[in-house]
Design a protein around this motif. Structure first.
Motif, PDB file in Angstrom:
ATOM      1  N   ALA A  66       6.032  19.001   4.391  1.00  0.00           N
ATOM      2  CA  ALA A  66       6.731  19.494   5.576  1.00  0.00           C
ATOM      3  C   ALA A  66       5.785  19.944   6.666  1.00  0.00           C
ATOM      4  CB  ALA A  66       7.653  20.650   5.186  1.00  0.00           C
ATOM      5  N   GLY A  67       4.516  19.675   6.559  1.00  0.00           N
ATOM      6  CA  GLY A  67       3.597  20.039   7.629  1.00  0.00           C
ATOM      7  C   GLY A  67       2.439  20.861   7.115  1.00  0.00           C
ATOM      8  N   GLY A  68       1.439  21.032   7.982  1.00  0.00           N
ATOM      9  CA  GLY A  68       0.256  21.785   7.619  1.00  0.00           C
ATOM     10  C   GLY A  68      -0.883  20.878   7.249  1.00  0.00           C
ATOM     11  N   ALA A  69      -2.030  21.105   7.872  1.00  0.00           N
ATOM     12  CA  ALA A  69      -3.189  20.248   7.604  1.00  0.00           C
ATOM     13  C   ALA A  69      -3.661  20.375   6.169  1.00  0.00           C
ATOM     14  CB  ALA A  69      -4.319  20.602   8.571  1.00  0.00           C
ATOM     15  N   GLY A  70      -3.397  21.516   5.518  1.00  0.00           N
ATOM     16  CA  GLY A  70      -3.810  21.689   4.138  1.00  0.00           C
ATOM     17  C   GLY A  70      -3.148  20.700   3.202  1.00  0.00           C
ATOM     18  N   PHE A  71      -1.919  20.292   3.513  1.00  0.00           N
ATOM     19  CA  PHE A  71      -1.225  19.330   2.667  1.00  0.00           C
ATOM     20  C   PHE A  71      -1.707  17.902   2.909  1.00  0.00           C
ATOM     21  CE2 PHE A  71       1.610  22.961   2.858  1.00  0.00           C
ATOM     22  CZ  PHE A  71       2.038  23.074   1.545  1.00  0.00           C
ATOM     23  N   ALA A  72      -2.314  17.660   4.063  1.00  0.00           N
ATOM     24  CA  ALA A  72      -2.786  16.318   4.391  1.00  0.00           C
ATOM     25  C   ALA A  72      -4.268  16.154   4.113  1.00  0.00           C
ATOM     26  CB  ALA A  72      -2.503  16.025   5.872  1.00  0.00           C
ATOM     27  N   SER A  73      -4.880  17.073   3.375  1.00  0.00           N
ATOM     28  CA  SER A  73      -6.304  16.987   3.117  1.00  0.00           C
ATOM     29  C   SER A  73      -6.623  15.786   2.237  1.00  0.00           C
ATOM     30  CB  SER A  73      -6.799  18.267   2.423  1.00  0.00           C
ATOM     31  OG  SER A  73      -6.266  18.361   1.111  1.00  0.00           O
ATOM     32  N   ALA A  74      -7.856  15.322   2.331  1.00  0.00           N
ATOM     33  CA  ALA A  74      -8.276  14.165   1.533  1.00  0.00           C
ATOM     34  C   ALA A  74      -8.238  14.471   0.042  1.00  0.00           C
ATOM     35  CB  ALA A  74      -9.682  13.731   1.959  1.00  0.00           C
ATOM     36  N   TRP A  75      -8.365  15.742  -0.344  1.00  0.00           N
ATOM     37  CA  TRP A  75      -8.277  16.105  -1.756  1.00  0.00           C
ATOM     38  C   TRP A  75      -6.933  15.690  -2.355  1.00  0.00           C
ATOM     39  CZ3 TRP A  75     -10.402  21.821  -1.661  1.00  0.00           C
ATOM     40  CH2 TRP A  75     -11.791  21.765  -1.544  1.00  0.00           C
ATOM     41  N   LEU A  76      -5.868  15.869  -1.565  1.00  0.00           N
ATOM     42  CA  LEU A  76      -4.531  15.585  -2.074  1.00  0.00           C
ATOM     43  C   LEU A  76      -4.045  14.191  -1.694  1.00  0.00           C
ATOM     44  CD1 LEU A  76      -2.690  18.939  -1.290  1.00  0.00           C
ATOM     45  CD2 LEU A  76      -3.592  18.191  -3.473  1.00  0.00           C
ATOM     46  N   ALA A  77      -4.222  13.830  -0.436  1.00  0.00           N
ATOM     47  CA  ALA A  77      -3.611  12.609   0.096  1.00  0.00           C
ATOM     48  C   ALA A  77      -4.645  11.628   0.628  1.00  0.00           C
ATOM     49  CB  ALA A  77      -2.607  12.971   1.190  1.00  0.00           C
ATOM     50  N   GLY A  78      -5.834  11.621   0.047  1.00  0.00           N
ATOM     51  CA  GLY A  78      -6.866  10.703   0.495  1.00  0.00           C
ATOM     52  C   GLY A  78      -6.428   9.252   0.399  1.00  0.00           C
ATOM     53  N   GLY A  79      -6.660   8.491   1.466  1.00  0.00           N
ATOM     54  CA  GLY A  79      -6.276   7.093   1.508  1.00  0.00           C
ATOM     55  C   GLY A  79      -4.880   6.834   2.009  1.00  0.00           C
ATOM     56  N   VAL A  80      -4.106   7.902   2.265  1.00  0.00           N
ATOM     57  CA  VAL A  80      -2.726   7.760   2.725  1.00  0.00           C
ATOM     58  C   VAL A  80      -2.654   8.196   4.187  1.00  0.00           C
ATOM     59  CG1 VAL A  80      -0.340   8.479   2.389  1.00  0.00           C
ATOM     60  CG2 VAL A  80      -1.841   8.184   0.419  1.00  0.00           C
ATOM     61  N   PRO A  81      -2.133   7.364   5.101  1.00  0.00           N
ATOM     62  CA  PRO A  81      -2.034   7.769   6.506  1.00  0.00           C
ATOM     63  C   PRO A  81      -1.145   9.000   6.669  1.00  0.00           C
ATOM     64  CG  PRO A  81      -1.663   5.410   6.252  1.00  0.00           C
ATOM     65  CD  PRO A  81      -1.654   5.995   4.877  1.00  0.00           C
ATOM     66  N   ALA A  82      -1.531   9.877   7.577  1.00  0.00           N
ATOM     67  CA  ALA A  82      -0.763  11.088   7.858  1.00  0.00           C
ATOM     68  C   ALA A  82      -0.920  11.428   9.320  1.00  0.00           C
ATOM     69  CB  ALA A  82      -1.241  12.256   6.984  1.00  0.00           C
ATOM     70  N   HIS A  83       0.015  12.259   9.835  1.00  0.00           N
ATOM     71  CA  HIS A  83      -0.065  12.606  11.247  1.00  0.00           C
ATOM     72  C   HIS A  83      -1.224  13.551  11.529  1.00  0.00           C
ATOM     73  CE1 HIS A  83       2.820  15.474   9.341  1.00  0.00           C
ATOM     74  NE2 HIS A  83       2.114  16.370  10.004  1.00  0.00           N
ATOM     75  N   HIS A  84      -1.805  14.174  10.490  1.00  0.00           N
ATOM     76  CA  HIS A  84      -2.978  15.021  10.679  1.00  0.00           C
ATOM     77  C   HIS A  84      -4.278  14.225  10.589  1.00  0.00           C
ATOM     78  CE1 HIS A  84      -0.954  18.886  10.800  1.00  0.00           C
ATOM     79  NE2 HIS A  84      -0.215  18.494   9.781  1.00  0.00           N
TER      80      HIS A  84
END
Length: 227
Positions: free
Chosen positions: A112-130
């Motif tokens: 639901a938002g927040g740069a912490g959720f879009a970090s490479a640790w969690l979502a590396g390789g997946v496009p995100a708005h951050h």
């Protein structure tokens, strides 16, 4: 014409007055979220929430706490959470670890938002708005390695976040709790009327999330015909 936000309703009324009912284009249909299509842990939502309270941390610093949490979309239960001075990638990783250790690995996760959720640790390789650019050398994120589908809600749109209602209820209960009376940040930035110790805030938070989960659990049982 059915609209949701006050600004949209005002624009619709103005258009209706100018053109009449026959020429006014219809608005989007009213939508309701139906969690019955999901099972437990089939879909969760990661959310960062900032509490509007002044809290004193063990090192003497005074600031408003933030929480990184994961909520089950089928039941509305808050499955795991961590509190820190910001909804950082580290807090999100710890909350995700609690979710997996206690409940299991979800099949899909909405953020639901927040740069912490879009970090490479969690979502590396997946496009995100951050992170609009993905480097070739970027490692695969934790969720992708676990086979968890990753989805993003619209940034800045509270209606697109399916967990806003749960956090609104918890935040409202905490704001009215007598233990935290007078510690609300409000508009007085940097001038707290009262500061509460971190342990007091955490005790209230644990209690209110427990109350929320008990209500959500009973509602889930009613939908399933168990009660």
């Amino acid at each position: 014409m059915r609209c949701s936000s006050p600004s949209t309703r005002a624009a619709a009324v103005a258009a209706l007055c100018r053109t009449g009912g026959d020429k006014t284009p219809p608005g989007p249909p009213v939508t309701e979220r139906d969690p019955s299509g999901f099972r437990m842990l089939e879909a969760v939502c990661g959310h960062g929430h900032g509490w509007n309270l002044w809290v004193e941390w063990p090192d003497g610093a005074v600031c408003r706490p933030c929480m990184a949490a994961f909520l089950d979309l089928s039941s509305g239960l808050i499955l795991s959470y961590r509190v820190d001075r910001a909804a950082s990638a580290w807090a999100v990783r710890l909350a995700l670890g609690d979710l997996i250790e206690i409940h299991g690995i979800p099949k899909a996760c909405w953020f639901a938002g927040g740069a912490g959720f879009a970090s490479a640790w969690l979502a590396g390789g997946v496009p995100a708005h951050h992170r609009v650019k993905i480097r070739d050398e970027e490692p695969v994120g934790m969720l992708d390695r676990l086979g968890v589908g990753i989805y993003w809600t619209s940034p800045g749109d509270g209606r697109a976040a399916p967990d806003e209602r749960a956090f609104r209820h918890v935040a409202s209960s905490i704001a009215r709790h007598p233990v935290l009376h007078g510690a609300g940040a409000g508009e007085a930035q940097g001038h707290p009327r009262r500061v509460v110790p971190l342990d007091d805030f955490l005790s209230v938070l644990v209690s209110e999330i427990g109350i929320h989960n008990s209500r959500a659990g009973r509602a889930m049982q009613k939908r399933s015909g168990l009660v």
